[in-house]
Design a protein around this motif. Structure first.
Motif, PDB file in Angstrom:
ATOM      1  N   LYS A  47       0.832  -1.200   0.000  1.00 54.46           N
ATOM      2  CA  LYS A  47       0.000   0.000   0.000  1.00 54.46           C
ATOM      3  C   LYS A  47       0.868   1.252   0.000  1.00 54.46           C
ATOM      4  CE  LYS A  47      -3.827   2.429   2.204  1.00 54.46           C
ATOM      5  NZ  LYS A  47      -3.613   3.515   1.332  1.00 54.46           N
ATOM      6  N   TYR A  50       2.004   1.621  -3.506  1.00 53.70           N
ATOM      7  CA  TYR A  50       0.917   2.061  -4.379  1.00 53.70           C
ATOM      8  C   TYR A  50       0.589   3.534  -4.155  1.00 53.70           C
ATOM      9  CZ  TYR A  50       0.060  -2.963  -5.025  1.00 53.70           C
ATOM     10  OH  TYR A  50       0.190  -4.301  -5.296  1.00 53.70           O
ATOM     11  N   ILE A  71      -3.363  -3.361  -6.811  1.00 51.05           N
ATOM     12  CA  ILE A  71      -4.366  -2.976  -5.815  1.00 51.05           C
ATOM     13  C   ILE A  71      -5.555  -3.927  -5.853  1.00 51.05           C
ATOM     14  CG2 ILE A  71      -6.085  -1.197  -5.253  1.00 51.05           C
ATOM     15  CD1 ILE A  71      -3.978   0.893  -6.053  1.00 51.05           C
ATOM     16  N   ASN A  72      -5.934  -4.369  -7.032  1.00 54.31           N
ATOM     17  CA  ASN A  72      -7.113  -5.222  -7.196  1.00 54.31           C
ATOM     18  C   ASN A  72      -6.819  -6.712  -7.057  1.00 54.31           C
ATOM     19  OD1 ASN A  72      -8.870  -3.026  -7.617  1.00 54.31           O
ATOM     20  ND2 ASN A  72      -8.202  -2.889  -9.746  1.00 54.31           N
ATOM     21  N   HIS A 128      -6.253 -10.284  -5.410  1.00 54.03           N
ATOM     22  CA  HIS A 128      -6.896 -10.864  -4.238  1.00 54.03           C
ATOM     23  C   HIS A 128      -6.097 -11.994  -3.610  1.00 54.03           C
ATOM     24  CE1 HIS A 128     -10.461  -8.479  -4.816  1.00 54.03           C
ATOM     25  NE2 HIS A 128     -10.501  -8.843  -6.080  1.00 54.03           N
ATOM     26  N   ASN A 132      -2.793  -0.460 -10.524  1.00 54.49           N
ATOM     27  CA  ASN A 132      -4.193  -0.805 -10.284  1.00 54.49           C
ATOM     28  C   ASN A 132      -4.398  -2.318 -10.243  1.00 54.49           C
ATOM     29  OD1 ASN A 132      -4.829   1.893 -10.136  1.00 54.49           O
ATOM     30  ND2 ASN A 132      -5.532   2.032 -12.252  1.00 54.49           N
ATOM     31  N   ALA A 133      -3.657  -3.052 -11.071  1.00 55.04           N
ATOM     32  CA  ALA A 133      -3.749  -4.514 -11.043  1.00 55.04           C
ATOM     33  C   ALA A 133      -3.286  -5.044  -9.689  1.00 55.04           C
ATOM     34  CB  ALA A 133      -2.921  -5.124 -12.171  1.00 55.04           C
ATOM     35  N   GLU A 191      -1.818 -13.763  -7.346  1.00 59.49           N
ATOM     36  CA  GLU A 191      -2.168 -12.575  -8.135  1.00 59.49           C
ATOM     37  C   GLU A 191      -1.280 -11.399  -7.749  1.00 59.49           C
ATOM     38  OE1 GLU A 191      -6.318 -11.799  -7.509  1.00 59.49           O
ATOM     39  OE2 GLU A 191      -6.969 -13.471  -8.755  1.00 59.49           O
ATOM     40  N   HIS A 192      -1.014 -11.241  -6.461  1.00 58.65           N
ATOM     41  CA  HIS A 192      -0.126 -10.168  -6.016  1.00 58.65           C
ATOM     42  C   HIS A 192       1.283 -10.371  -6.574  1.00 58.65           C
ATOM     43  CE1 HIS A 192      -2.251  -7.444  -3.346  1.00 58.65           C
ATOM     44  NE2 HIS A 192      -2.924  -8.473  -2.871  1.00 58.65           N
TER      45      HIS A 192
END
Length: 158
Positions: free
Chosen positions: A17, A20, A52-53, A55, A49-50, A59-60
């Protein structure tokens, strides 16, 4: 041990975070000098943005690898703008990003260590019996998908 893994992931989440939140400041600073480099700037925003979104841990990992590559392109672009390289605000943002990258690496190392210990406990007898009854399953390591993404982008302009 499950709680340690969750706490370790929370540490990664906090560092991501911070990263970001810093990226829009970097984009705005670069945009003032290189506004016609729209494709590179939009690529960084898209990858941010990818992330941040995202899950799941996987994916991270994929999003972070792509973001690191985009940031590398952004900082390579900045090499073409001597006034940007000398901008005090840009240099401060660059230093902040370096510190955050180091914190992310440390948090990822800690998280992966707790996942390793948790997974080992789930597999060992007799704790594996309790783990099966309680439906404890192994967690994913926080890894970058692409081997070339493991190389941190060079952000030093000095």
């Amino acid at each position: 041990m499950k709680n340690l893994v969750d706490e370790a992931w929370s540490g990664i989440d906090v560092q991501l975070k911070r990263r970001y939140d810093l990226i829009p400041n970097i984009i705005n600073t670069v945009k003032g000098y290189a506004s016609h480099e729209k494709e590179v700037l939009e690529g960084v925003i898209e990858k941010r943005n990818a992330g941040i979104n995202a899950h799941s841990v996987k994916e991270h990992g994929a999003a972070e690898g792509a973001l690191s590559q985009s940031l590398g392109r952004l900082f390579a672009l900045a090499e073409s703008y001597p006034a940007l390289k000398a901008n005090e605000n840009f240099l401060d943002l660059q230093n902040q990003l370096q510190l955050i990258e180091s914190d992310i690496q440390n948090a990822r190392r800690y998280y992966n260590g707790t996942v390793r210990d948790y997974s080992t406990k789930i597999e060992q007898f007799p704790s594996n019996i309790v783990a099966n009854i309680a439906h404890h399953t192994q967690r994913d390591f926080f890894e970058l998908e692409n081997v070339s993404d493991r190389i941190n982008p060079k952000v030093d302009f000095s």
